[in-house]
Design a protein around this motif. Structure first.
Motif, PDB file in Angstrom:
ATOM      1  N   THR A 141       0.728  -1.235   0.068  1.00  0.00           N
ATOM      2  CA  THR A 141       0.048   0.029   0.090  1.00  0.00           C
ATOM      3  C   THR A 141       0.868   1.245   0.118  1.00  0.00           C
ATOM      4  N   ALA A 142       1.865   1.121   0.812  1.00  0.00           N
ATOM      5  CA  ALA A 142       2.809   2.375   0.857  1.00  0.00           C
ATOM      6  C   ALA A 142       3.531   2.626  -0.402  1.00  0.00           C
ATOM      7  N   VAL A 143       3.942   1.575  -1.070  1.00  0.00           N
ATOM      8  CA  VAL A 143       4.698   1.694  -2.293  1.00  0.00           C
ATOM      9  C   VAL A 143       3.668   2.190  -3.524  1.00  0.00           C
ATOM     10  N   SER A 144       2.475   1.656  -3.364  1.00  0.00           N
ATOM     11  CA  SER A 144       1.363   1.971  -4.371  1.00  0.00           C
ATOM     12  C   SER A 144       1.133   3.429  -4.410  1.00  0.00           C
ATOM     13  N   ILE A 145       1.015   3.914  -2.934  1.00  0.00           N
ATOM     14  CA  ILE A 145       0.705   5.315  -3.069  1.00  0.00           C
ATOM     15  C   ILE A 145       1.935   6.290  -3.185  1.00  0.00           C
ATOM     16  N   TRP A 146       3.020   5.639  -2.829  1.00  0.00           N
ATOM     17  CA  TRP A 146       4.367   6.551  -2.956  1.00  0.00           C
ATOM     18  C   TRP A 146       4.704   6.708  -4.437  1.00  0.00           C
ATOM     19  N   ARG A 147       4.624   5.447  -5.178  1.00  0.00           N
ATOM     20  CA  ARG A 147       4.864   5.458  -6.664  1.00  0.00           C
ATOM     21  C   ARG A 147       3.783   5.497  -7.628  1.00  0.00           C
ATOM     22  N   SER A 148       2.498   6.139  -7.214  1.00  0.00           N
ATOM     23  CA  SER A 148       1.406   6.118  -7.899  1.00  0.00           C
ATOM     24  C   SER A 148       1.466   6.417  -9.286  1.00  0.00           C
ATOM     25  N   TYR A 157       3.887   6.123 -11.373  1.00  0.00           N
ATOM     26  CA  TYR A 157       4.809   5.375 -12.132  1.00  0.00           C
ATOM     27  C   TYR A 157       3.770   3.836 -12.153  1.00  0.00           C
ATOM     28  N   THR A 191      -4.839  -1.069  -4.230  1.00  0.00           N
ATOM     29  CA  THR A 191      -4.643   0.349  -3.820  1.00  0.00           C
ATOM     30  C   THR A 191      -4.556   1.363  -5.297  1.00  0.00           C
ATOM     31  N   SER A 192      -3.978   0.720  -6.413  1.00  0.00           N
ATOM     32  CA  SER A 192      -3.980   1.205  -7.582  1.00  0.00           C
ATOM     33  C   SER A 192      -5.365   1.289  -8.156  1.00  0.00           C
TER      34      SER A 192
END
Length: 185
Positions: A25-32, A34, A103-104
């Motif tokens: 979830t954190a990666v998805s929000i941080w790299r949304s 991309y 999340t995406s």
């Protein structure tokens, strides 16, 4: 009393799945931005590959190429002493993957993205999760069974995964289509 059921090692895959969800979830929000670009570029390519291969036989080959190596890796690890680490790693990767997809989709489509993401996982992942958990139980009870019994159990679990593959090929496209049509009109 079975002490293995009370140990941290037994619950490690569940812990790693939750950690994977949080990190995904954190990666998805941080790299949304991309991930959005990757999703937009990736999905049409996969759809085109499946369409060119033919449905359902081409889609069956595609799904088998995705799912069979995972099953074989999990089944092989269930019969060895590396089972706890292997199951924890698989649970972590599954948590990250599921979180990124959900999340995406939620970021792309709003609250209906959750429903659309879940449509991508149903009904086949019910069988995969059941098969995964049965393999996990086999790994922890391996010493209670002779080799012939273990192979018989693996065969039955392989049948569960085969039903999962069949439902992914035949039912999942129908579920996804119904939900996407219901959501987008």
């Amino acid at each position: 009393m079975d002490f293995r059921r009370n140990s941290l090692l037994y619950s490690l895959p569940i812990v790693m799945f939750v950690v994977g969800i949080l990190i995904g979830t954190a990666v998805s929000i941080w790299r949304s931005a991309y991930l959005y670009k990757q999703t937009i570029c990736y999905l049409p390519v996969v759809h085109l590959q499946i369409k060119q291969a033919g449905f359902p036989s081409g889609f069956l080959k595609y799904v088998c190429r995705l799912r069979l190596p995972v099953f074989l890796m999990i089944a092989a690890s269930a019969l060895t002493n590396v089972a706890p680490a292997a199951f924890a790693a698989i649970a972590f990767i599954s948590g990250v993957s599921a979180a990124i997809v959900i999340t995406s989709a939620t970021m792309l489509f709003g609250i209906t993205g959750i429903l659309q993401a879940l449509a991508l996982f149903l009904p086949h992942f019910i069988f995969y999760i059941f098969g995964y958990w049965a393999l996990y139980e086999l790994a922890y009870k391996r010493s209670e069974f002779r080799l012939g019994e273990q192979i018989g159990i693996l065969f039955r679990i392989a049948l569960i995964w085969a039903v999962g593959i069949g439902s992914e090929v035949l039912l999942a496209p129908l579920v996804v289509t119904k939900i996407f049509v219901a959501v987008h009109g």
